[in-house]
Design an enzyme around this catalytic site. Structure first.
Site, PDB file in Angstrom:
ATOM      1  N   CYS A 100       0.831  -1.211   0.000  1.00 49.80           N
ATOM      2  CA  CYS A 100       0.000   0.000   0.000  1.00 49.80           C
ATOM      3  C   CYS A 100       0.867   1.264   0.000  1.00 49.80           C
ATOM      4  O   CYS A 100       1.551   1.555   0.980  1.00 49.80           O
ATOM      5  CB  CYS A 100      -0.908  -0.040   1.235  1.00 49.80           C
ATOM      6  SG  CYS A 100      -1.765   1.493   1.592  1.00 49.80           S
ATOM      7  N   CYS A 103       0.046   3.848   2.705  1.00 49.89           N
ATOM      8  CA  CYS A 103       0.494   3.333   4.010  1.00 49.89           C
ATOM      9  C   CYS A 103       1.963   3.662   4.229  1.00 49.89           C
ATOM     10  O   CYS A 103       2.368   4.046   5.338  1.00 49.89           O
ATOM     11  CB  CYS A 103       0.298   1.819   4.092  1.00 49.89           C
ATOM     12  SG  CYS A 103      -1.408   1.283   3.962  1.00 49.89           S
TER      13      CYS A 103
END
Length: 178
Positions: A100, A103
């Site tokens: 991600c 993230c």
């Protein structure tokens, strides 16, 4: 900051073999100084058959908590109840995954917050690929998601890579209302 969260304990005792010195450095003519950051005292020692430190009992620094070194710890399905629900301090949990992009963008911000609020806030990260049960239990459908807990209860969630100020405002709500 990390040293402020540490204690001085114990005694240092070592031999050349235990500190990994090659045999060629065992001569007593080789001298160095050891500087301990907690009290700024210098100790002379020589690399001989054993390490001779003066004074004999030298304080070493051992951290009270892993957070002093590694501010954001990993939490898993098996450690969730103890670390998050059983925490005496408010808790921030970053739900993330290695693939991600957002993230990875928010991770340094979470690291900074963990350092800034050390002792007042526990910060954890949960990899949703490795611990899907907790993510499912709390309805995590998008990552990054940051959940805030206090006294074992979920208080608030923030979804997406948000600015540090957004997270700070939320943290302040829960550490001030202790």
């Amino acid at each position: 900051m990390a040293l402020e969260n540490c204690l001085q304990v114990g005694r240092i005792t070592a031999t050349c073999r235990s500190v990994g010195l090659p045999p060629s450095h065992h001569s007593s003519s080789f001298k160095e100084k050891l500087l301990l950051p907690t009290n700024k005292k210098k100790f002379n020692f020589s690399k001989s058959s054993s390490l001779n430190l003066t004074p004999r009992s030298v304080p070493s620094t051992v951290c009270k908590a892993r957070e002093a070194i590694n501010e954001v710890q990993v939490v898993t399905d098996s450690s969730w109840d103890k670390l998050v629900l059983g925490s005496e301090t408010p808790v921030l949990v970053d739900f993330w995954a290695p693939w991600c992009g957002p993230c990875r963008m928010i991770a340094p911000v979470i690291d900074e917050l963990a350092k800034e609020y050390a002792g007042k806030l526990s910060c954890y990260k949960l990899n949703t690929d490795d611990s899907p049960n907790i993510a499912t239990k709390y309805g995590i459908r998008s990552i990054p998601t940051v959940l805030f807990f206090k006294n074992g209860e979920r208080k608030e969630s923030i979804i997406g890579a948000v600015p540090k100020s957004t997270l700070t405002t939320t943290i302040e709500k829960y550490i001030d209302s202790s």
